[in-house]
Write a protein that holds these residues in place. Sequence first.
Motif, short mmCIF file in Angstrom:
data_model
loop_
_atom_site.label_atom_id
_atom_site.label_comp_id
_atom_site.label_asym_id
_atom_site.label_seq_id
_atom_site.Cartn_x
_atom_site.Cartn_y
_atom_site.Cartn_z
N PHE A 1 0.83 -1.20 0.00
CA PHE A 1 0.00 0.00 0.00
C PHE A 1 0.86 1.25 0.00
CE2 PHE A 1 -2.35 3.45 1.98
CZ PHE A 1 -3.53 3.42 1.25
N GLN A 2 1.89 1.29 0.85
CA GLN A 2 2.75 2.47 0.92
C GLN A 2 3.46 2.70 -0.41
OE1 GLN A 2 3.30 4.72 3.26
NE2 GLN A 2 2.07 3.88 4.91
N ALA A 3 4.00 1.64 -0.98
CA ALA A 3 4.72 1.78 -2.24
C ALA A 3 3.78 2.22 -3.36
CB ALA A 3 5.38 0.45 -2.61
N GLY A 4 2.58 1.64 -3.40
CA GLY A 4 1.62 2.03 -4.43
C GLY A 4 1.15 3.46 -4.27
N ALA B 1 8.20 9.90 3.37
CA ALA B 1 8.86 8.78 2.69
C ALA B 1 9.72 7.99 3.68
CB ALA B 1 9.73 9.31 1.55
N THR B 2 10.31 8.66 4.67
CA THR B 2 11.11 7.97 5.68
C THR B 2 10.25 7.03 6.52
OG1 THR B 2 12.64 9.85 5.79
CG2 THR B 2 12.68 8.31 7.63
N GLY C 1 7.73 4.24 11.68
CA GLY C 1 7.27 3.36 10.62
C GLY C 1 7.66 1.91 10.87
N PHE C 2 8.88 1.69 11.36
CA PHE C 2 9.37 0.34 11.65
C PHE C 2 8.51 -0.33 12.72
CE2 PHE C 2 12.15 -2.86 13.40
CZ PHE C 2 12.91 -3.30 12.31
N ALA C 3 8.27 0.40 13.82
CA ALA C 3 7.47 -0.16 14.91
C ALA C 3 6.00 -0.29 14.52
CB ALA C 3 7.60 0.72 16.15
#
Length: 423
Positions: free
Chosen positions: A144-147, A266-267, A319-321
């Motif tokens: 989803f994020q990439a799209g 983006a990060t 974002g990682f967590a």
Amino acid sequence: MFRDPVARTMLGAISLSSVGVGIHTLAMGQLLYERTGSAAAFALVLTLQGVVAFCVLPLCGPLVDAVSSKRVYALCGIGRAATVLLIIGLARLPGTSAVPWVVAVAALLAVFDNIERSALFKLTAHHVDKTHITRFNSLIGVAFQAGALTGMALLGLILTWSGAGQALLVDVAMSAACALTVSRVRLTSTENTAPLSARTLSTAMAGTVGEWRRMLARYRGDKAVFVMIALCAGDFVLAQGLSTLVVPLADTARGGRGWYIAALEATFAVGMISASFFTGRLVSQRLLPVWLLCQGGAAAALALGGPLAVHFLAFFLAGFANLNSLTWLLTSLQQRAEDDAKGKMASLRLLAIGLGTAVLMPVVGWFANAGPTDGFWSLAVAMAVFALGGVRVSRAYAPPTRTGHPAVPAAAGAEPATVGEAP
């Protein structure tokens, strides 16, 4: 995992539809701003979509449980494409007379979006191989994020040669392509559902109250599950809070430069993508409160200020967590729900997310009026409360003893198994 045809196809479909979503969000905002000169029209669309979601979610659970999740998902894609096409037609009318109609039709997108999410929850639980369902759920967020980022970048190119109305045609094409892709996938197992018909739908709607009563009675002794449902809101509150506060943060740090806002967003996405490579080790019951607390810690770091590098590290950590906690909660609820209650469990999860954001985001916004520092502190406190709930779940959530029920993480007092592994 990519050898699983269902997982592979669904990730492709999600990527396609999210490109359209990325274009749709920005194009609709620009379209309405061009017609009205105010951002209030798009804010009204988002508000109405929230109201529609609260109205439709209690119904979509029984609906999705009654019929094939694959058909429901494909039909939602077609319905979304038709709705956006109607918006494009209305937008071609001159002046501002069409604005109320555009807003009303755009609010209906919440119907298809929320039914589609419930169908995806059920389809994943039934048809994706249990040995890599955790990995699949983590890649949903990545896809989803990439799209969405691809769609936002593509919109800039489209607007170079045409307008926002024409850009929405890409959303139509992507929704239709998603529906076609899902309709052609070969499922590996069968669902205990009736054929899709008007009678099936009417029966499902008529029995909504009874279905919910039976489900709540079934899980009323399993309080940890309801805590988990409530915790699902935390990851979305954090993500929406950062998106809300990134603009005043950039204004304070870099004079409101657009590139800085895009770089921080983006990060966050890069943090989610990075986490997807470690789901087998990091997505577990005992680490749930850690990931919720890490998100609160990232908000606290942003509140404390510091050099620009701290901003990027905080967004990466958030974002990682975020992906790790979101993935564990989603997978655990999929595995916990009985076969005839997966759609209703998805509805409860989405209702919790909607209610949590509706209650907490105005609070974050109120504190943010005093400045981004106060806004980030309020977000940090909210995530600390969710982390306390995560501690409760990490200790109290136990695998069911019913025969044939899917495996879930181990109980307190034993070494918790990573979701998706045998306990």
